[in-house]
Design a protein around this motif. Structure first.
Motif, short mmCIF file in Angstrom:
data_model
loop_
_atom_site.label_atom_id
_atom_site.label_comp_id
_atom_site.label_asym_id
_atom_site.label_seq_id
_atom_site.Cartn_x
_atom_site.Cartn_y
_atom_site.Cartn_z
N ARG A 51 40.92 38.18 46.11
CA ARG A 51 42.11 37.61 45.48
C ARG A 51 42.00 37.52 43.96
O ARG A 51 43.01 37.48 43.27
CB ARG A 51 42.39 36.23 46.06
N TYR A 52 40.79 37.47 43.40
CA TYR A 52 40.62 37.38 41.95
C TYR A 52 40.33 38.73 41.31
O TYR A 52 40.17 38.80 40.09
CB TYR A 52 39.48 36.41 41.60
N TYR A 53 40.29 39.78 42.09
CA TYR A 53 39.98 41.11 41.56
C TYR A 53 41.02 41.53 40.51
O TYR A 53 42.22 41.57 40.78
CB TYR A 53 39.94 42.14 42.69
N GLY A 54 40.55 41.81 39.31
CA GLY A 54 41.41 42.32 38.25
C GLY A 54 42.43 41.34 37.70
O GLY A 54 43.31 41.73 36.94
N GLN A 55 42.33 40.06 38.05
CA GLN A 55 43.28 39.06 37.57
C GLN A 55 42.89 38.62 36.16
O GLN A 55 41.79 38.12 35.96
CB GLN A 55 43.30 37.85 38.50
N ARG A 56 43.79 38.79 35.20
CA ARG A 56 43.49 38.44 33.81
C ARG A 56 43.05 36.98 33.65
O ARG A 56 42.13 36.69 32.90
CB ARG A 56 44.70 38.70 32.92
N ALA A 57 43.68 36.08 34.38
CA ALA A 57 43.35 34.66 34.26
C ALA A 57 41.93 34.36 34.74
O ALA A 57 41.36 33.33 34.39
CB ALA A 57 44.35 33.82 35.05
N HIS A 58 41.36 35.25 35.54
CA HIS A 58 40.03 35.03 36.10
C HIS A 58 39.03 36.08 35.60
O HIS A 58 37.99 36.29 36.21
CB HIS A 58 40.09 35.05 37.63
N ARG A 59 39.34 36.69 34.48
CA ARG A 59 38.52 37.77 33.93
C ARG A 59 37.06 37.34 33.76
O ARG A 59 36.15 38.11 34.04
CB ARG A 59 39.11 38.24 32.61
N ASP A 60 36.82 36.11 33.30
CA ASP A 60 35.45 35.64 33.09
C ASP A 60 34.92 34.84 34.27
O ASP A 60 33.87 34.21 34.17
CB ASP A 60 35.38 34.79 31.82
N ALA A 61 35.64 34.86 35.39
CA ALA A 61 35.24 34.06 36.54
C ALA A 61 35.72 34.69 37.85
O ALA A 61 36.16 34.00 38.75
CB ALA A 61 35.79 32.66 36.40
N SER A 62 35.62 36.00 37.95
CA SER A 62 36.17 36.69 39.12
C SER A 62 35.26 36.62 40.34
O SER A 62 35.71 36.88 41.45
CB SER A 62 36.49 38.14 38.79
N VAL A 63 33.98 36.27 40.16
CA VAL A 63 33.04 36.17 41.27
C VAL A 63 32.33 34.82 41.16
O VAL A 63 31.95 34.40 40.08
CB VAL A 63 32.00 37.31 41.23
N THR A 64 32.17 34.15 42.31
CA THR A 64 31.46 32.87 42.31
C THR A 64 30.25 32.96 43.23
O THR A 64 30.37 33.29 44.41
CB THR A 64 32.37 31.71 42.77
N LEU A 65 29.07 32.68 42.64
CA LEU A 65 27.81 32.65 43.37
C LEU A 65 27.47 31.20 43.69
O LEU A 65 27.70 30.31 42.87
CB LEU A 65 26.68 33.24 42.52
N MET A 66 26.90 30.97 44.88
CA MET A 66 26.54 29.61 45.29
C MET A 66 25.22 29.64 46.04
O MET A 66 24.92 30.61 46.73
CB MET A 66 27.63 29.04 46.19
N ALA A 67 24.43 28.55 45.93
CA ALA A 67 23.16 28.42 46.64
C ALA A 67 23.39 27.78 48.01
O ALA A 67 24.02 26.72 48.11
CB ALA A 67 22.19 27.58 45.83
#
Length: 171
Positions: A51-67
């Motif tokens: 859903r965040y792929y290529g979205q300008r608003a999420h350019r610096d946060a398109s992937v979220t890593l979690m432990a």
């Protein structure tokens, strides 16, 4: 830690936003096939099909890593990425402590590089999707919002995480 053996436990690539509106209204239905064994990563864009792929608003946060170690299993033993809405669940690394760094994750198909820009702060939805108290339990350990700096593939299974440098991205 410069290099560590880790595990990619889960990958979530979801084409839909399930947590829109007010938490009291409940989450949208869960689409089939969100948890995948393999995810394609594109530089500056995110995970192909997410859903965040290529979205300008999420350019610096398109992937979220979690432990995985930070999942609130005391609230719900079955909690996973479908509930937290993060993309990559890792075991064996305190990913939250690496904000501001550049890391690579190599699942055996070649390294994929990420700028770890900022914490993924848990919202009120966590109390709905996981259970009461989850938002508070995840404070400071809700994952890291990232920018992919290279193309590549992530796969569930053993991997190597390497800290490469301080991030050049802005948060």
């Amino acid at each position: 830690m410069n290099t560590a053996r880790i595990q990619v436990v889960q990958l979530l690539v979801s084409p839909v936003h399930r947590l829109a509106g007010r938490p009291a209204d409940g989450a949208a239905p869960e689409p089939a096939g969100e948890l995948v064994q393999r995810a394609e990563v594109r530089q500056g864009l995110g995970l192909v099909g997410d859903r965040y792929y290529g979205q300008r608003a999420h350019r610096d946060a398109s992937v979220t890593l979690m432990a995985e170690e930070n999942l609130p299993v005391d609230i719900d033993p079955a909690v996973d990425l479908r509930r937290t809405r993060r993309n990559v669940l890792l075991r064996g690394v305190d990913i939250d402590s690496l904000v501001g760094l550049v890391v690579s994750i190599d699942c055996g198909t070649g390294p994929v590089t990420f700028a770890l820009n900022r914490p993924a702060r848990p919202c009120a939805w966590m109390d709905v999707t996981i259970g009461p108290g989850a938002q508070r339990a995840l404070r400071g350990k809700g994952g890291v919002r990232c920018t992919p700096l290279s193309d590549g593939v992530l796969e569930v299974g053993e991997a190597t995480l390497q800290v490469l440098a301080e991030s050049q991205a802005t948060s």
